[in-house]
Structure formats: structure tokens, C-alpha cells
Scaffold this motif. Structure first.
Motif, short mmCIF file in Angstrom:
data_model
loop_
_atom_site.label_atom_id
_atom_site.label_comp_id
_atom_site.label_asym_id
_atom_site.label_seq_id
_atom_site.Cartn_x
_atom_site.Cartn_y
_atom_site.Cartn_z
N THR A 72 32.24 79.86 22.76
CA THR A 72 32.61 80.43 21.12
C THR A 72 31.87 81.82 21.15
O THR A 72 32.30 82.42 20.15
N ALA A 73 31.31 82.34 22.27
CA ALA A 73 30.84 83.67 22.10
C ALA A 73 31.88 84.71 22.25
O ALA A 73 32.93 84.29 22.83
N LEU A 74 31.57 86.01 22.03
CA LEU A 74 32.47 87.02 22.11
C LEU A 74 32.61 87.32 23.72
O LEU A 74 31.45 87.39 24.37
N PHE A 75 33.67 87.15 24.47
CA PHE A 75 33.86 87.29 25.84
C PHE A 75 34.31 88.60 26.09
O PHE A 75 35.35 89.21 25.68
N ASP A 76 33.39 89.49 26.45
CA ASP A 76 33.49 90.91 26.74
C ASP A 76 33.64 91.38 28.29
O ASP A 76 32.96 90.94 28.90
N ILE A 77 34.95 91.51 28.72
CA ILE A 77 35.25 91.61 30.00
C ILE A 77 35.33 93.08 30.61
O ILE A 77 36.53 93.65 30.14
N GLN A 78 35.01 93.17 31.76
CA GLN A 78 35.24 94.51 32.56
C GLN A 78 35.75 94.13 33.97
O GLN A 78 34.97 93.78 34.65
N VAL A 79 37.27 93.87 34.27
CA VAL A 79 37.21 93.67 35.81
C VAL A 79 38.24 94.51 36.43
O VAL A 79 39.24 95.11 35.83
N LYS A 80 37.80 95.21 37.41
CA LYS A 80 38.59 96.26 38.28
C LYS A 80 37.79 96.81 39.34
O LYS A 80 36.68 96.20 39.56
N ARG A 81 37.94 97.40 40.40
CA ARG A 81 37.52 98.16 41.31
C ARG A 81 36.09 98.76 40.81
O ARG A 81 36.11 99.33 39.65
N LEU A 82 35.18 98.56 41.57
CA LEU A 82 33.85 99.27 41.20
C LEU A 82 33.95 100.70 41.42
O LEU A 82 34.21 100.98 42.68
N HIS A 83 33.55 101.66 40.42
CA HIS A 83 33.99 103.06 40.79
C HIS A 83 33.11 103.68 39.69
O HIS A 83 33.04 103.10 38.51
N GLU A 84 32.28 104.83 40.16
CA GLU A 84 31.68 105.52 39.19
C GLU A 84 32.43 106.14 38.15
O GLU A 84 31.97 106.05 36.84
N TYR A 85 33.69 106.23 38.34
CA TYR A 85 34.48 107.01 37.16
C TYR A 85 34.98 105.89 36.13
O TYR A 85 35.18 106.27 35.07
#
Ligand code: 26W
Length: 840
Positions: A561-574
Motif C-alpha cells: 500500500t506504500a507509494l511505489f516509486d520506481i526507476q528502471v533503466k540502464r545505469l548511467h550518470e546522465y
């Protein structure tokens, strides 16, 4: 009866007698069940009692493949008969994802196969989980190519796509003590039921050696005498359109030794050299290079590129001559699209084939070439622009270098007419870079050889016109256009979010699957409390499903029930995963200071691979784990903040992640992400976006409405301006106490007490030059995240915004992108495929 006696023939008894011979192609559940039994017995060589779930998967896959083949032959025959103009898509990467589920949907066979599998007492969901996906790409570019295959077939666009059959795709990622460890991706180990080996379709590809001039019919011709020859063999994967009969081909090339060559060596008795030759030849298609964005001048990579492009173009000419005679007609029959510069050597190869092999005059050959190539650029990062040292190029492809010199000479001569003494302009346009080292610029070759050049989002196209390709744009502005990326609604909504798809279909019908603009019909429902409740329930069940996965794979219990805050992608500094971390650390500090903080519980999820040689990116993965551990162990925050890293981001995992997101993180430094496509997949699944004015974010924000999008940060113009006036990250750090605390914690070893200096290099970069301006965007990001939290505390409002996001994402269908390519670049029209009555 087609099969052995142990089968129970009772199901067949229900099929009309004249249909019995259709057991390999029929679509009745009984026929499918029989077909699965057949394959289990006759292909997998198993009897039911010992068959594993993987055997079941293989048998079902083969049964489905038969039905694909059946439509493919009809498609190929129709294209042949109608002489349809086709697109030839050239891409070094295709990130297809699992095939079984999407093929079942596209063929409309999901219910029948589910029933058939039930008759056999197998479990379809378990079977679907068995598949090893072909990870033949790094990230965005490869996945885009796969979405475009889907859209081309669905729109009934005649096409044949070519690529490389890498024996090892993108590495599998494991996490050991918080570090990324790469494992070989042995995706072919248990066989690949989706490919059709074509030992009869092979071409020879030459490398090295020298060129010779010889007399021919009173003129002169050039002959390339190579010092090695490799054979390419075709492996076909069938790509079915959704709800249509079209099945197009993805033709992947595998490198093999040429026996004749071995034979000569054998005769000389040099057995080891012959064996070695075989090994060297096969190395060409062994492994996918795992770098995205960082061009490396590796000989094997150039060999890969030339190898598949040469096979593809030879094959294309073979197809052309099946129907036509005069090569000047070639542009009426084919258009060749270059997916980035990786296949750009094709321009020179096509010229070589026309001039050297088919004896066309240079001018005619160049006219034909320029009429049928298009080039898509996918990146703004200067280090991703491919250049090959002249020494390497001339060693591997001596004839192509001569051809490139000739193209360049003629091209620069034509430029000189309009700009006589503009040395700088000529140097910028030249296909050859002179200093610091002489190199072949593949982007320039692609631009000169193409009729059309495009970027992948409005901002990106604008920036390439003003930046990397400014001089080309000045010269031929009419060649440039924008084609904003899109994603497949089939894979990224219908297949991966069945709950939401069903809810949508229940209210607006199923037309949206092929006409995504129809999602607009959901807008009025956003005001209906019952619908909002159902919408929220689907999201919660998707989050629960992901939470179960996280528990099973990582042993971490997260609160659905928490806010699902998601970042999925290649790891890159930019892409700034570490900016996301700075927010997480700040929120953590705030929660510790003030347990009464008005903020919803949050689960911050990351997933993505780092290039194996990209140290800073790997360090960011390590830092994510360090922060995750610290937060997890701190009773002061409990379940109000959790951080999770899901290992091995691939299409299969992605399909479970996008539908579970409340918040989509699209936080690259403005002007750096060409488009992004994950941003589209999240929003389509009802996530709200927190993002910068970068890539397609800008267009997504316009489409969903500024009030439905959490915008923050510097614009691309501001980024450039701040850099020009002298950007001082250290001053920002000094003046912002919360930022300073977070960075000091990272630098001092707060998150890694046993290795206190571990993250110092990361912090040093941020404080000294901060090339991606995390310091500059920090406060705006924190403030925007605070607004996210407060909005999430009003669930009804949140879900209404979520519905509006999905409702307004129609423009980001890959179908819209492909339609634009067809109409504005390719000049290719749909060709519906009609199955003969007895098969329908
Ligand atoms: C030569 C090394 C190399 C390898 C791959 C350089 C560049 C690449 C790709 C072009 C990187 C890539 O995947 N680019 C992404 O393409 C997506 C599809 O257009 C965009 O959505 C992403 O913004 C872009 O980063």
C-alpha cells in the motif's frame, strides 16, 4: 492418426473429419492439444510421466510456431505476388522479450491454448515462466526495434528485419555484496523453438586483403581480394501482427567458417590452422557488446556490423532479383532503415555491391543508394558517436575505405560549390575526421548516404539539428524530420497488465489494442467513483504481485500500500539514479528528525544494468544497496521508507514492474536523454511521472496535461546557459544544509561503515565538476518529490490523475510512430493478408 499409440484420441473425435489433417495448424483446443502431445513426443522425445515444465513449454511453443509458419508462408507469397514495396530494417540489437505470451495474444490463441493446456493437465502460467528471453540488445534502442517489429506486423506493413544472432546476449546481472557481477547469458543452451534455421540461405562475407583494378568490357573494375572469408547463415524468427494474418520475418545472421576455405588449408595439412579459422569465424557472432552510449574502437565490433549488414544487403538483392531485373527500380521495391549508425557501413557496402558486383556505373549506383536509405539517430552523447580509426578500417575493409573516400570527395566537392572557402564547414561535414587521429565518422556516412535523417523525440530532433548535425541541416534541411518513439500497447499493456487491460476493455471495448487513441474514452470515467475504485484495486493487485516477487527473490517484505516509486533503466550518470538516491537520503533524514512528517510510506525500487567497464555506474549500484541496507535496518523509519534493487532488469522482469508503479522516475539532465521509452511504458500503465524537460518527457507532459506531471529542474537551454556562465556545484553544496548532510553521509562512510572511503570518488565528481548537474537540480527535485508525497496522501485524486495519464497516452503507441515512418519516409503501404477460406 499422426502420433504414437499412447495418446488418447478421444478429443480428435470431436473435430470434423476433414479437419483431422489440420492438427498442425488448426485452432480448436482439441487440435492444439493434439499438436502439443505430438511435439512433446516427436520433438522433445518425452513421454508424459517424465516431461518437465520446460518440455511442456517447448511443446507448446512448437505448436504455436506451426501456426505462425502457416500464416508466414501466406504472407510471403502475398508480398511476392503483389510486388509490395517493403521496409528492410537494419539493427544490431533487438530486445524481443519472451515470445510465447505475445505470440498467443497476437494470434488470438490465448483462450484456446489455455484450454488445450488444461486438457493436458499442464499449467499455462507455469509454462510461460519457463522461457529464456533473447536478450539481443542493451536497452532502449534494442527494445524500440522490438516494439517496431510488433507495430509493423500489426499494421500489415511488408517488412524484413535483419540483425545478429548473438550466441550470448546481454549479460545476466547478479548482485554479490551489493556489487554487480556479470554472468554469461546462455539463452540458447536448451534450444530456441522460435527460430527456423535456414542452412540454404547463406552468404559469404569478406574481410581484409587488398584491391586490384582489372579491365572489363573496355572499362575498368575493382576486385577485392580478401584474406579471409566467413559465411553468414540465416535464422528466422516469425513476428506476428496482432489480430491480423500478417507474419513478418526477423532474420538474424550467424557466422560460420567457410568449409572450402578450411578444405584448402586441410590439403596443405595445416589441421590446426583450419580449426582455428573455424573458431575465429564463429567468434564474430559470439557476444553482444554490453556498452550502451560508449563507442569503443574494437575490431570485432566493426566485424559484427559489417558481417550482418553485408548478409542483409546480399539477401535483399537476392530477393530483388526474384522479381525484377533493373537495379534502378530498387528504390521502388525496398527502403532500408538504419537503426543508429551501427549498420551505417551498409551505405558503402551497398555501393560496393552495385558497382563491383553488379557493374552499375557510380552515378547510377549513388542515385539508387541515396534513394533508399534512411538513418535514425538515438543519442546525444558525443562519446556514443561511432568512429573507426582509419588504420583499423583499411585493414578490415580496404575496398569500403576506397568507396568512402570517393563518396566523400564527391560530396565535399558539391559542398564547395555553395561554400567555396569554408574550411571549417568542410571539416565538420567530412566523413573522415582528420585530428587528433584519422577516423571514419559513421554518422556522417549515414547522413550523406541517406534520403531521410530523424531524431526520436521533438527536443532531440531539434538538438541534433542545432548541434551534432548542424552543418548537415544547413545543407539539406529537407532530409530532417522527427519521429517520436512509441511502445507496443500489446506487450506493455495487454500482455503485462491483464488486470488493467480487462478493466479498460470492459468500459471502452477492445479497440484500443490497435488504436491506442481510443483510450481517451476513459476520461469521463475518471469522475466515476466506482471506476476509480476498480482502477485502484488493479494497481494494488499489481503492486502485491511485485511485492511477492521481491519477497521470493530478495527475501525483503515490502508494503504494497506504500507509494511505489520506481526507476528502471540502464545505469548511467546522465540518467541520474544518484539524484534519486539524494532524495531518498534526504527523506530518510527528515523521517528520522521528524517522525510526524506528513509523507506516505514509500518503497523506492531500482533495477538496471551497468556496462561492465563503467566504474562510476557500478559504484552507484553499490551505493543503492548501501542505502537500502541502512534504511532497512533502521527501526526509526520502519516501513515508512524502503529501498529495493531488483537484479537483472530484462523484458520479462520489466513486464512485472511497469504495471506496479505509482511514480515513474524520468530524471535525466535535460538535453541528454534522446527520448526514453520507459517513461511511456510507465505512464501507459497509470504511473504519474516525476521528470525533467528532457526527451519525450516533454511530449508526454503536453499530452497528459501539465497538472498531471511532476516537473522539476533546469531546461536544456538553462543547462547549456549555466555551463557557459561557469557552474559551481560546490557553492550549491555549501549553501544547502540538507544536500550537504546527504553528501557528507555518503562521503564519510555513513552507509558503509566497514569501508568508509568507498564512495568518495562519486562525491568528488559531484563537488568538483558535476557534469550532470545534480547539485543544480537537487532542491527542485526534493520540492517536487514533496508534492508527489502530498498528492499520494489524497488517494482519490492520485488515482484520477493516474486514469488521465493512461487515457491520454494514445500518441505514444509504436503504431503511430510506424505509421509516420511509412508515410513520411519509407513510402510503404500496408498489404493485408487474406487467408484462404478453408484456413480462416
Ligand atoms: C557504440 C556504443 C553504443 C551502443 C548503443 C552507442 C549508442 C547506443 C544506443 C544508441 C544507446 C541507446 O539505446 N539509446 C537510446 O535509444 C532509445 C530509443 O530511441 C531512446 O529512447 C533513449 O533515450 C536512448 O538513450
Amino acid at each position: 492418426m499422426l502420433t504414437g499409440d499412447f495418446m488418447n484420441p478421444s478429443h480428435l473425435a470431436t473435430i470434423p473429419p476433414d479437419d483431422h489433417n489440420r492438427v498442425r495448424t488448426g485452432t480448436h483446443p482439441e487440435q492444439i492439444a493434439q499438436s502439443i502431445r505430438d511435439h512433446l513426443h516427436l520433438i522433445q522425445a518425452r513421454f508424459p510421466a517424465v516431461a518437465t515444465p520446460y518440455d511442456h513449454y517447448m511443446a507448446v511453443a512448437y505448436a504455436v510456431r506451426d501456426r505462425l509458419l502457416h500464416r508466414w508462408t501466406r504472407t510471403a507469397e502475398t508480398y511476392y505476388r503483389r510486388r509490395s514495396k517493403s521496409v528492410c530494417y537494419l539493427s544490431a540489437e533487438y530486445l524481443l522479450g519472451p515470445q510465447l505470451g505475445s505470440n498467443l495474444l497476437h494470434l488470438g490463441l490465448m483462450p484456446a491454448v489455455r484450454e488445450a493446456v488444461g486438457m493436458l493437465d499442464f499449467d499455462l502460467d507455469e509454462i510461460l515462466e519457463q522461457e529464456f528471453e533473447p536478450g539481443l540488445g542493451n536497452g532502449g534502442l534494442g527494445r524500440l526495434a522490438a516494439c517496431y517489429l510488433d507495430a509493423m506486423a500489426t499494421l500489415e506493413v511488408p517488412s524484413i528485419s535483419h540483425g545478429i544472432r548473438y550466441e550470448f546476449g546481454i549479460f545476466a546481472q547478479e548482485i554479490v555484496n551489493g556489487w554487480q557481477v556479470e554472468k554469461a547469458d546462455k539463452w540458447l543452451r536448451l534450444g530456441n523453438p522460435w527460430e527456423i534455421a535456414r542452412p540454404e540461405i547463406t552468404f559469404e562475407v569478406k574481410f581484409g586483403g587488398h584491391t586490384e583494378v582489372y579491365n572489363c568490357d573496355g572499362g575498368y573494375q575493382v576486385r577485392w581480394v580478401p584474406d579471409s572469408v566467413v559465411r553468414g547463415m540465416a535464422y528466422d524468427t516469425l513476428i506476428a501482427g496482432y489480430g491480423v494474418n500478417t507474419v513478418n520475418l526477423l532474420r538474424l545472421w550467424k557466422a560460420e567458417a567457410v568449409e572450402d576455405f578450411d578444405f584448402q588449408i586441410f590439403n596443405r595439412g595445416d589441421y590446426y590452422r583450419a580449426v582455428l579459422d573455424k573458431v575465429t569465424s564463429e567468434n564474430i557472432t559470439k557476444v553482444l557488446y554490453p556498452n550502451d552510449e560508449q563507442a569503443e574502437g574494437k575490431a570485432l565490433r566493426l566485424k559484427q556490423q559489417y558481417f550482418f549488414v553485408s548478409c542483409a544487403l546480399q539477401d535483399l538483392l537476392r530477393l530483388f532479383f526474384q522479381k525484377s531485373k533493373d537495379l534502378r527500380d530498387f528504390p521502388d521495391e525496398f527502403f532500408i532503415q538504419l537503426n543508429d549508425t551501427h549498420p551505417a557501413v551498409g551505405v558503402a557496402e551497398f555501393m560496393r555491391l552495385l558497382v563491383d558486383e553488379y557493374s552499375l556505373g557510380w552515378d547510377t549506383a549513388w542515385e539508387v543508394t541515396q534513394a533508399c536509405f534512411g538513418y535514425t539517430n538515438h543519442t546525444l552523447m558525443p562519446e556514443a558517436l561511432e568512429k573507426w580509426p582509419l588504420s583499423l578500417f583499411s585493414q578490415l575493409l580496404p575496398r569500403h575505405l576506397e568507396i568512402i573516400y570517393e563518396i566523400n570527395q564527391r560530396f565535399l566537392d558539391s559542398v564547395r560549390i555553395s561554400f567555396p572557402d569554408d574550411v571549417d564547414r568542410l571539416a565538420a561535414l567530412s566523413i573522415i575526421e582528420e585530428a587528433p587521429e584519422r577516423q571514419v565518422r559513421m554518422a556522417n556516412l549515414a547522413c550523406v548516404g541517406s534520403r531521410a535523417i530523424n531524431g526520436v523525440a521533438a527536443l532531440h530532433t531539434d538538438l541534433i539539428k542545432k548541434g551534432v548535425f548542424k552543418d548537415f541541416h544547413d545543407l539539406t534541411p529537407e532530409k530532417f524530420s522527427n519521429k517520436t518513439n512509441g511502445v507496443s500497447p500489446r506487450r506493455f499493456l495487454l500482455l503485462s497488465n491483464p488486470g488493467l487491460a480487462e478493466l479498460i476493455t470492459h468500459h471502452i471495448g477492445d479497440g484500443w489494442v490497435k488504436d491506442l487513441d481510443l483510450l481517451r474514452g476513459l476520461e469521463p470515467h475518471a469522475k466515476n467513483p466506482g471506476f476509480v475504485k476498480d482502477w485502484a484495486a488493479v494497481k494494488l493487485s499489481n503492486k502485491t504481485r511485485l511485492a511477492e516477487q521481491v519477497l521470493a527473490r530478495l527475501g525483503i517484505r515490502v508494503n504494497p500500500t506504500a507509494l511505489f516509486d520506481i526507476q528502471v533503466k540502464r545505469l548511467h550518470e546522465y540518467k541520474r539514479q544518484h539524484l534519486n538516491l539524494l532524495h531518498i537520503i534526504t527523506l530518510y533524514n527528515r523521517l528520522r528528525d521528524n517522525p510526524a512528517l506528513k509523507a506516505p510510506p514509500r518503497v523506492c525500487i531500482f533495477s538496471g544494468k551497468a556496462a561492465p567497464g563503467y566504474w562510476q555506474a557500478k559504484l552507484i549500484i553499490r551505493l543503492i544497496h548501501a542505502v537500502a541496507d541502512t534504511v532497512q535496518k533502521d527501526p526509526a523509519v520502519g516501513d515508512r521508507l524502503q529501498v529495493v534493487f531488483i537484479p537483472d532488469f530484462n523484458v520479462k522482469n520489466a513486464q512485472k514492474i511497469y504495471p506496479a508503479a505509482d511514480l515513474s522516475e524520468q530524471i535525466s539532465t535535460a538535453g541528454m536523454e534522446a527520448s526514453g521509452t520507459g517513461n511511456m511504458k510507465f505512464a501507459l500503465n497509470g504511473a504519474l511521472t516525476i521528470g525533467t524537460l528532457d526527451g519525450a518527457n516533454i511530449e508526454i507532459r503536453e499530452a497528459v496535461g501539465a497538472e498531471n506531471f511532476f516537473l522539476f529542474g533546469l531546461s536544456a537551454a538553462e543547462v547549456a546557459h549555466r555551463k557557459a556562465e561557469g557552474y559551481n556545484p560546490h557553492a550549491i553544496y555549501e549553501s544547502n544544509p540538507e544536500l550537504r548532510l546527504a553528501l557528507d553521509q555518503i562521503a564519510s562512510g555513513f552507509f558503509t561503515p566497514r569501508d568508509t572511503g568507498l564512495f568518495k570518488p562519486l562525491v568528488d565528481t559531484l563537488l568538483s565538476h558535476d557534469p550532470f548537474m545534480l547539485m543544480g537540480d537537487y532542491q527542485a527535485y526534493i520540492d517536487s518529490q514533496e508534492r508527489v508525497g502530498l498528492t499520494y496522501l489524497r488517494p482519490e485524486r492520485w488515482h484520477r490523475l493516474s486514469i488521465l495519464n493512461t487515457a491520454r497516452m494514445g500518441r505514444f503507441s509504436a503504431d503511430r510512430s510506424i505509421r509516420e515512418y511509412c508515410e513520411e519516409i519509407w513510402g510503404v503501404a500496408p498489404q493485408p493478408i487474406v487467408m484462404p477460406a478453408e484456413f480462416s
